[in-house]
Design a protein around this motif. Structure first.
Motif, short mmCIF file in Angstrom:
data_model
loop_
_atom_site.label_atom_id
_atom_site.label_comp_id
_atom_site.label_asym_id
_atom_site.label_seq_id
_atom_site.Cartn_x
_atom_site.Cartn_y
_atom_site.Cartn_z
N GLU A 1 30.31 -20.28 2.72
CA GLU A 1 31.26 -19.34 2.13
C GLU A 1 32.51 -20.10 1.63
N PRO A 2 33.63 -19.44 1.29
CA PRO A 2 34.71 -20.15 0.59
C PRO A 2 35.17 -21.47 1.21
N TYR B 1 40.04 -19.01 -3.96
CA TYR B 1 40.87 -17.86 -4.45
C TYR B 1 42.22 -18.32 -5.00
N TRP C 1 29.07 -20.51 -2.07
CA TRP C 1 29.89 -19.41 -2.60
C TRP C 1 30.87 -19.95 -3.63
N LYS D 1 26.36 -18.49 -4.86
CA LYS D 1 26.66 -17.06 -4.75
C LYS D 1 27.88 -16.85 -5.64
N ASP E 1 30.62 -14.82 -6.83
CA ASP E 1 31.31 -13.66 -6.27
C ASP E 1 32.38 -13.12 -7.22
N GLU E 2 32.72 -11.85 -7.02
CA GLU E 2 33.89 -11.23 -7.65
C GLU E 2 33.93 -11.33 -9.17
N ARG F 1 27.56 -10.84 -7.89
CA ARG F 1 28.06 -9.49 -7.62
C ARG F 1 28.16 -8.65 -8.90
N TYR G 1 24.64 -8.14 -4.41
CA TYR G 1 25.10 -7.72 -3.07
C TYR G 1 26.48 -7.13 -3.27
N ASP H 1 30.34 -5.51 -0.97
CA ASP H 1 31.13 -5.40 0.26
C ASP H 1 31.00 -4.05 0.93
N ASN I 1 24.63 -11.90 6.22
CA ASN I 1 25.86 -12.43 5.64
C ASN I 1 26.94 -12.37 6.72
N TRP J 1 29.68 -14.19 6.95
CA TRP J 1 30.85 -14.96 6.49
C TRP J 1 32.10 -14.60 7.30
C1 GAL Z 1 33.57 -11.24 -0.73
C2 GAL Z 1 32.05 -11.19 -0.69
C3 GAL Z 1 31.62 -11.52 0.74
C4 GAL Z 1 32.17 -12.87 1.12
C5 GAL Z 1 33.68 -12.92 0.92
C6 GAL Z 1 34.23 -14.31 1.17
O1 GAL Z 1 34.03 -10.95 -1.99
O2 GAL Z 1 31.56 -9.94 -1.10
O3 GAL Z 1 30.22 -11.48 0.84
O4 GAL Z 1 31.53 -13.86 0.35
O5 GAL Z 1 34.01 -12.52 -0.38
O6 GAL Z 1 35.58 -14.38 0.87
#
Ligand code: GAL
Length: 713
Positions: free
Chosen positions: A261-262, A269, A300, A358, A360-361, A413, A427, A429, A479, A481
Motif C-alpha cells: 500500500e502507500p 498523496y 499501490w 493498484k 487508486d483514486e 478504482r 474495488y 472503500d 485488503n 491496508w
Molecule cells: C484508499 C483505497 C484503499 C487503500 C487506501 C490507502 O483510497 O481505496 O483500498 O488503498 O486508499 O491509502
C-alpha cells in the motif's frame, strides 16, 4: 429577396436542429450497429480506451439486423446538447448503466453517469459509469460519449408517446402512481453529438457478448491472478512482508501476490513513485526473493505527482491546471506525459519484477479531485478527463508489461466502456457485503470486473461469510491496508477460511477456462441471473424479504440481487451475517449440490440452511468442473498438475478446457489450446468421460486426468 431567403434558411436550419430525426445506421461489425447523432466530439470513450474489436469472434456470432425499429430511435441537437430517444416495450427490463450497488433493474431510474467514488446511492455516480444497457428483450445500447450523460431509463412521459400511461384520478383511483408508465429511454448528452451503438442478441447474453467483443473481448488474467492475494498494512517494511509471506506458507494458506500500500513509496498523496529506502532498502533483492518464493508484488499508486518526485520537472508541463492533494495530474492523452510517468514505474519497479499496480483514486470525489473547470494541456476538459482517467491509466500501464511479454492483473478504482479487456479489477472503500454482491452481478452487464474484497469484520461469522464470496469472484483478496487482518485473524473460523482459500486454488482450471471464454467469446464469468437461460423472473415474486419496491409493476419484474452465475455451470447463492437460511431460485433444468452432487431442484425456489461453513453453490445438469490439487501457489509456467474433472447430474455434455503458459502474452499469437471434454452415455446408460489429447505440444499444463461422477452413475 435576399433577406427572405436568409429567413427561410435560418428557420429551416432551426427546425432540423430542433426536431427529432431518426439516425443513419451502419453495421460496423456482425450484429453491431452504429448511428451518428449530430457532430460527435473528437474524444470519446472508445478513443480513450483505444480498444480494437475482436472481429473474428464477432464474425462467429453472425450478422443481425438492427434489433430495434430504426424509426423508434430519434436524436436531436439543441443548444449544443444531444437528445436521444429509444423505445421500451411494456415487459422490458433494463440492466447495466454503470456499476450500481443496490439495484439490478434499472427501468424507472434517472441516472447521471458520472465518474465518482460510490456514495451509497445508485444515482449514476460510481466507479464505472458505463453508458451501456442491455434489455431483457435481447439487445444492448451504448452511448459513446465521455461526458456526464443523463439517462431517463423509462422515467419520462412524452405527449407524443405511442403507449402513453392512462390518466388517473388520484382522488378516487388507488392505482394512481406518482411515476406513470414510460415507453422510452431518453438520454441527454451534454455535447453537440455522439456515436450511438446498438448490439443485437438474440439473447441478452449475446448482446452483452457482442458489446464485450466489440470492445476487445474480456480479460484473461495470468494464472497467478486467480490465486489468493493479501494487501498488507500500509507502512509494512520489506521484513514485515517477508514475515507475513512466511506465515502464509507455514500455516498452509495459499498466496500468489501481495499488495503493498502507500508506504512502499518515499512519499504518498502525492507520490514520488520511488521506493522508500528505509522500509525497502534493497528493492531489487526483495522483489527477486519474493518471486523466487512464487510471490508476486502489486504496488499501490495514485497518479498524482509530488514536487519531490525525481521526474517532477520533466512531467510538470504535461499536467492539468489543478492539483489533487497538491500533486499534479499527468495528462495521459499526451505521449510525453505517459512516457515520463510509466518510464519511472518501469525502470524502478517493473524491470526488477513487480507484477502489477493498484491504481487508486482515479475515480475522484468532488472535494479532492480536479474540478470540472479544470483544463488539461492536451485539450480535454475536467469532465472528459474525469470520465476516462482510470481508463487512460490502465491502458498505458499495459505497455510496461507487454514489453516484458508478461501479463499483469491489478486493481483500479475507475473504469468505463472500452476497458473490457484491461486486466484490472474494480474495488472501493464502501463496505456493505450485500451491496458488494449486487455490484458483482452488475459488473457482468457492463464489461468490468469487481472484487468484493474482505477487509475486517465485526464477528467471525461476518468474516467467514465475506470470505465465502471473495473466493467466488474475479479477485480473491483481503485488503488489510488499514486493519492488518490476516485470513486466520478470526481463530474460530480460521480452518474454514483455509478450506475456502484452498477450494479457490483447486478450482483454478475451471476459473482459468471461464476467463478464457470471457476473453475470446465475451461471456462474463460472473453475471446476473437474467442472463441465464431458463431463469424465470416471474418465479421471483414468491421470494420475500430482499425485494426492491418497483414503481413499474406493470413493466417490470422483481429483481434478484443476491445470487449469481459463476462460469458456465455454477450458481452461487451467498448468505450474509445473521442469515441461517435463504431462498435460491433455480432456473429450469436440474440442479445439483456442488459439494455433494446431490439433486437440488428444477426450475423452482428452494430453501437452504447450509450451516456457517458453506456457501451454497449449485451445478447445472451435465455440469463439468475441472479441478486440480490444492496448491499454495498457481502452477508456474511449464509446471504440470493433475486434473480431476467433476461431473454433475446425468446429462451428457461437453466442456472446453483452456490451456496456455499461464503468464505470457504468447496466447495472443496462438500459443494456446482448447481441449474438449466429453461426457457420454454408453449402451447401458453409464456415463463415461473423455478428453482430447493436447493439440499443441508446447502448451500442456495437465498431467494425469481422472473423472469423478458426483451424482452417481
Ligand atoms: C484508499 C483505497 C484503499 C487503500 C487506501 C490507502 O483510497 O481505496 O483500498 O488503498 O486508499 O491509502
Amino acid at each position: 429577396m435576399r433577406r427572405y431567403i436568409f429567413y427561410v434558411c435560418f428557420f429551416a436550419t432551426l427546425l432540423i436542429r430542433v426536431s427529432a430525426q431518426s439516425l443513419q445506421w451502419q453495421q460496423v461489425a456482425p450484429g453491431v450497429w452504429k448511428g451518428i447523432a449530430g457532430q460527435p466530439e473528437s474524444y470519446d470513450l472508445l478513443k480513450a480506451s483505444g480498444s480494437i474489436p475482436a472481429t473474428e469472434a464477432l464474425q462467429k456470432m453472425g450478422n443481425s439486423p438492427l434489433p430495434i425499429n430504426r424509426n423508434d430511435i430519434t436524436a436531436s441537437v439543441v443548444d449544443g446538447k444531444t437528445y436521444l430517444r429509444f423505445p421500451l416495450a411494456e415487459k422490458e427490463q433494463l440492466f447495466g448503466l454503470g456499476l450500481n450497488f443496490q439495484t439490478v433493474h434499472q427501468r424507472g431510474k434517472i441516472l447521471q453517469l458520472h465518474m465518482d467514488h460510490y456514495g451509497g446511492k445508485d444515482n449514476g455516480r460510481t466507479h464505472a459509469p458505463v453508458p451501456f444497457y442491455v434489455s431483457s428483450a435481447g439487445y444492448g445500447v451504448f452511448i459513446n460519449s465521455a461526458r456526464y450523460i443523463t439517462v431517463y431509463a423509462g422515467a419520462s412521459v412524452r405527449k407524443d408517446s405511442k403507449h402513453p400511461p392512462a390518466e388517473k384520478n388520484r382522488n378516487e383511483d388507488k392505482s394512481w402512481s406518482s411515476r406513470p408508465y414510460s415507453d422510452a429511454v431518453e438520454i441527454l448528452v451534454p455535447a453537440a453529438g455522439s456515436e450511438v451503438y446498438v448490439f443485437a442478441g438474440p439473447t441478452s447474453l449475446d448482446a452483452v457478448r457482442r458489446y464485450n467483443l466489440f470492445n476487445g473481448g474480456g480479460v484473461l488474467p495470468p494464472r497467478w491472478g486467480l490465486g489468493f492475494t493479501q494487501r498488507v498494512k500500509t507502512l509494512y517494511t520489506a521484513d514485515d512482508v517477508k514475515a507475513e509471506v512466511d506465515s502464509f506458507r507455514l500455516k498452509g494458506y495459499p498466496l500468489d501476490f501481495v499488495g503493498l500500500e502507500p508506504g512502499w513509496q518515499s512519499r504518498a498523496y502525492p507520490g514520488t513513485f520511488e521506493w522508500d529506502k528505509k522500509r525497502f532498502p534493497q528493492p531489487a533483492k526483495f522483489v527477486k526473493e519474493m518471486l523466487d518464493n512464487d510471490i508476486r508484488l502489486n504496488l499501490w499508486i495514485n497518479p498524482y505527482v509530488s514536487k519531490e518526485a525525481g521526474f517532477y520537472k520533466k512531467i510538470a508541463p504535461y499536467t492539468g491546471s489543478h492539483t489533487v492533494w497538491v500533486g499534479e495530474a499527468p495528462d495521459f492523452t499526451i505521449p510525453q506525459a505517459r512516457n515520463i510517468f510509466f518510464e519511472q514505474l518501469k525502470k524502478d519497479q517493473v524491470d526488477i519484477g513487480v507484477s502489477g499496480y493498484k491504481i487508486d483514486e482515479v475515480d475522484g470525489y468532488d472535494y479532492y479531485l480536479w474540478p470540472d473547470v479544470a483544463r488539461f494541456p492536451g485539450g480535454l476538459t475536467g469532465e472528459s478527463m474525469r470520465q476516462t482517467y482510470g481508463v487512460l491509466a490502465m491502458r498505458y500501464s499495459l505497455d510496461m508489461f507487454r514489453q516484458k511479454n508478461e501479463r499483469t492483473y491489478g486493481l483500479v478504482r475507475a473504469s468505463n466502456a472500452g476497458a473490457n479487456s484491461f486486466p484490472y479489477v474494480i474495488y472501493n472503500d464502501y463496505y456493505n457485503h450485500e451491496d458488494f454482491i449486487t455490484a458483482l452481478i452488475n459488473s457482468g452487464y457492463i464489461g468490468v470486473l469487481w472484487t468484493p474484497e474482505a477487509r475486517a469484520s465485526k464477528t467471525s461469522e461476518e468474516w467467514l461469510r465475506r470470505f465465502q464470496t471473495v473466493i467466488f469472484s474475479p479477485m480473491a483478496m483481503i485488503n488489510a491496508w488499514s486493519s492488518g487482518t490476516k485470513p486466520w485473524s478470526y481463530p474460530d473460523v480460521a480452518e474454514q477460511v483455509k478450506e475456502l482459500a484452498l477450494l479457490r486454488m483447486k478450482m483454478m482450471p475451471y476459473w482459468y477456462s471461464e476467463f478464457a471464454k470471457y476473453r475470446f467469446e465475451g461471456t462474463p464469468v460472473f453475471r446476473g441471473m437474467s442472463l441465464e437461460p431458463g431463469f424465470e423472473v416471474n418465479a421471483v415474486s414468491a421470494v420475500k424479504g430482499n425485494l426492491d419496491d418497483n414503481p413499474y409493476l406493470e413493466a417490470t419484474t422483481k429483481e434478484v440481487k443476491d445470487q449469481y452465475m459463476a462460469g458456465e455451470y455454477l450458481l452461487v447463492a451467498p448468505l450474509f451475517t445473521g442469515q441461517q437460511t435463504r431462498k435460491v431460485i433455480l432456473p429450469k433444468g436440474k440442479w445439483f449440490d456442488f459439494y455433494t452432487g446431490a439433486y437440488a431442484g428444477d426450475g423452482e425456489i428452494i430453501t437452504v440452511t447450509p450451516g456457517l461453513d458453506k456457501i451454497p453453490v449449485f451445478v447445472k445438469d451435465g455440469g463439468i468442473i475441472p479441478m486440480m490439487e490444492a496448491k499454495l501457489h498457481a502452477p508456474r509456467k511449464g509446471e504440470k498438475v493433475d486434473l480431476e474433472i467433476r461431473v454433475y447430474g446425468q446429462k451428457q455434455g461437453t466442456y472446453k478446457l483452456y490451456d496456455d503458459d499461464g503468464q505470457s502474452l504468447d496466447y495472443e499469437k496462438g500459443a494456446f489450446d482448447w481441449r474438449n471434454i466429453k461426457i457420454e452415455k454408453d449402451s447401458k446408460g453409464k456415463l463415461n468421460g473423455s478428453i482430447d489429447a493436447p493439440h499443441n505440444k508446447n502448451v500442456q499444463s495437465y498431467n494425469k486426468i481422472t473423472f469423478r461422477f458426483m451424482s452417481g452413475q
